[in-house]
Design an enzyme around this catalytic site. Sequence first.
Site, PDB file in Angstrom:
ATOM      1  N   LYS A 123       6.942  -1.016  43.556  1.00  0.00           N
ATOM      2  CA  LYS A 123       7.447  -1.258  42.199  1.00  0.00           C
ATOM      3  C   LYS A 123       8.976  -1.198  42.157  1.00  0.00           C
ATOM      4  CE  LYS A 123       3.287  -1.528  41.680  1.00  0.00           C
ATOM      5  NZ  LYS A 123       2.713  -2.844  41.895  1.00  0.00           N
ATOM      6  N   GLU A 211      11.625   5.170  34.228  1.00  0.00           N
ATOM      7  CA  GLU A 211      11.840   4.080  33.271  1.00  0.00           C
ATOM      8  C   GLU A 211      11.905   4.650  31.868  1.00  0.00           C
ATOM      9  OE1 GLU A 211       8.733   1.164  33.458  1.00  0.00           O
ATOM     10  OE2 GLU A 211       9.394   0.377  35.383  1.00  0.00           O
ATOM     11  N   HIS A 246      -6.267   2.467  31.118  1.00  0.00           N
ATOM     12  CA  HIS A 246      -5.773   1.446  32.047  1.00  0.00           C
ATOM     13  C   HIS A 246      -6.853   0.496  32.532  1.00  0.00           C
ATOM     14  CE1 HIS A 246      -2.134   3.612  31.682  1.00  0.00           C
ATOM     15  NE2 HIS A 246      -2.612   4.685  32.273  1.00  0.00           N
ATOM     16  N   ARG A 303      -2.749 -11.694  42.981  1.00  0.00           N
ATOM     17  CA  ARG A 303      -4.149 -12.092  43.164  1.00  0.00           C
ATOM     18  C   ARG A 303      -4.588 -12.898  41.946  1.00  0.00           C
ATOM     19  NH1 ARG A 303      -4.221  -6.800  41.014  1.00  0.00           N
ATOM     20  NH2 ARG A 303      -5.149  -6.842  38.939  1.00  0.00           N
TER      21      ARG A 303
HETATM   22  C1  MV4 Z   1       5.011   1.639  30.658  1.00  0.00           C
HETATM   23  C2  MV4 Z   1       4.708   1.926  29.313  1.00  0.00           C
HETATM   24  C3  MV4 Z   1       5.766   2.164  28.466  1.00  0.00           C
HETATM   25  N1  MV4 Z   1       7.027   2.148  28.929  1.00  0.00           N
HETATM   26  N2  MV4 Z   1       6.286   1.611  31.067  1.00  0.00           N
HETATM   27  C4  MV4 Z   1       0.537   1.569  32.286  1.00  0.00           C
HETATM   28  C5  MV4 Z   1      -0.004   0.957  33.512  1.00  0.00           C
HETATM   29  C6  MV4 Z   1       1.159   0.470  34.288  1.00  0.00           C
HETATM   30  N3  MV4 Z   1       0.923  -0.875  34.724  1.00  0.00           N
HETATM   31  C7  MV4 Z   1       2.310   0.561  33.388  1.00  0.00           C
HETATM   32  N4  MV4 Z   1       1.877   1.191  32.186  1.00  0.00           N
HETATM   33  C8  MV4 Z   1       2.764   1.438  31.195  1.00  0.00           C
HETATM   34  N5  MV4 Z   1       4.060   1.398  31.558  1.00  0.00           N
HETATM   35  C9  MV4 Z   1       7.250   1.861  30.217  1.00  0.00           C
HETATM   36  N6  MV4 Z   1       8.495   1.862  30.647  1.00  0.00           N
HETATM   37  C10 MV4 Z   1       3.380   1.944  28.925  1.00  0.00           C
HETATM   38  C11 MV4 Z   1       2.405   1.721  29.863  1.00  0.00           C
HETATM   39  C12 MV4 Z   1       1.058   1.778  29.378  1.00  0.00           C
HETATM   40  C13 MV4 Z   1       0.270   0.638  29.307  1.00  0.00           C
HETATM   41  C14 MV4 Z   1       0.734  -0.597  29.750  1.00  0.00           C
HETATM   42  C15 MV4 Z   1      -0.044  -1.706  29.693  1.00  0.00           C
HETATM   43  C16 MV4 Z   1      -1.326  -1.604  29.177  1.00  0.00           C
HETATM   44  C17 MV4 Z   1      -1.823  -0.410  28.741  1.00  0.00           C
HETATM   45  C18 MV4 Z   1      -1.028   0.732  28.805  1.00  0.00           C
HETATM   46  C19 MV4 Z   1      -1.532   1.940  28.356  1.00  0.00           C
HETATM   47  C20 MV4 Z   1      -0.747   3.055  28.427  1.00  0.00           C
HETATM   48  C21 MV4 Z   1       0.542   2.974  28.943  1.00  0.00           C
END
Ligand code: MV4
Length: 525
Positions: A123, A211, A246, A303
């Site tokens: 990442k 972040e 998630h 993918r």
């Molecule tokens: C975040 C975020 C808020 N701010 N990054 C969750 C899984 C991973 N792919 C990244 N995720 C998140 N990153 C920042 N800087 C909130 C989430 C997140 C989230 C993102 C997409 C779909 C569902 C989620 C559920 C909780 C938190």
Amino acid sequence: MPVVPTRTLRRVLVANRGEIAVRVMRTCRERGLETVAVFSDADRLAPHVQMADYAVHIGPPPSRESYLVIAKILAACKETGADAVHPGYGFLSENEDFAEACEAAGIAFIGPRPDAMRKMGSKTEARITVSAAGTPVVPGDNGPGGNGFPDAASALAAARAIGFPVLIKAAAGGGGKGMRLVAGEAEFTSAFDGARREAAGAFGDDTVYIEKAIIRPRHIEIQVFGDAHGNVVHLGERDCSIQRRHQKVVEEAPSPVVSDDLRRRMGAAAVAAARAVDYLGAGTCEFLLGADGNFYFLEMNTRLQVEHPVTEMIYGVDLVSWQIDVAEGRPLPMTQAELDSRRRGHAVECRIYAEDPVKFLPSPGKITHLRVPDGPWVRNDSGCYEGAEIPVHYDPMISKLVVWGEDRRQAVARMRRALDEYQVRGIETNLAFHRLCLRHPSFVEGDYDTGFIGREQARLTPTASGDELDAAVLALAIDAADAAGHGGPRPAAAKTNGAGNGHATPQPSTEISGWRWGMRSGWRG
Ligand code: MV4
């Protein structure tokens, strides 16, 4: 442009199981390609095995001893003379060692080059690579030297500079593993140490970075496609904000909140990210879309994704067929302008899981009765059948119900109709959840974000017991307190509805037909 020789593939081994193996084989069959299935002891009678021209047994049920063993997959290729491997999603699909081993054995890997997988797999490296290409990433800090923080003190200094709340994330992570939300300085050090420990345990790599936390974002992802001739296009967005822990549950395309202008900008950002790693084949750039309309690259999935059908529906294309075209060295079948002009209507996907709709625990067992919806503009991608045993060893998703409509209203109405036709007995499913979700006023309005299920749990749980309601109300209270801390006003959350009361135990497997749902889950009906 480089001259790329085409190679016509003849026999494709699908290194996967379930609905995606079936879905890939369908396209192979349509194109006149032979198919090879691999199967564990648990999948002897599985649909993907029955559909394939050849099938090779690869071991006992646990995936570590079957679907994840590179040597067994390669041996199956050799034994059957397969000249290509489609990895599906999950299992070995994002394993660059597997992609490399296939190519080294002269077998075409239907996916991106190993180098692109590696760059996007980290990442921190992905953040550096795509932001150099002009794609916006979440404000943050990869640490001194760009590859993680050595200690909590240096990370805390970075967090102060970024401004709380922050997220501590694992560089090797993705999908939310090893991620900690930190609201303020007091909690920072223990969260940092915890995140590092978790990352080390989960990925064997304790590199963490920071972040800025985007509050109540939407999860918008852009489908991209690259070929070996230097063409990269995008096929618009999917809104995947309806998630639980998630795990995506409902996806739709297009997003109810993405305008043509935003799609153009996010599409260009995704294409730039893909170009930055010479991307080949199908990929997805995940973005967070903030309430302020800003979007930020999160990660790229190298993918074909579970939810690709909603994109196929609105563009009228077969993405697996495109993958095969690209693997054969052919140019992409369409230009960006052609794609833009053929996008039409709206598609919704509901993931049907074999799980307890109240406790969300997997519910393996035998499907004793099954009626799947069909009719106009309904697609059910499934890897099971009446009489099938749903194994405990794998993902509990049993099918993807996908519908298309001329507009969102029609698609949502059609999905409600299709869900009401769907009958499963013998195992528990989340069908009842979906029936409530597709009738929830906020969903109907397109007004939701990644916290939707958590906040609305009480209204989305068909037959919640007292404990479940208590837990949901508690979660809402915490959420509200959290909102107060972050300064953003939120709509009053805790409302219950009739569906949440009156039934002490869940009874989804005893349902007779869909008509009851129209009555029981109608809002204030
Ligand atoms: C975040 C975020 C808020 N701010 N990054 C969750 C899984 C991973 N792919 C990244 N995720 C998140 N990153 C920042 N800087 C909130 C989430 C997140 C989230 C993102 C997409 C779909 C569902 C989620 C559920 C909780 C938190």
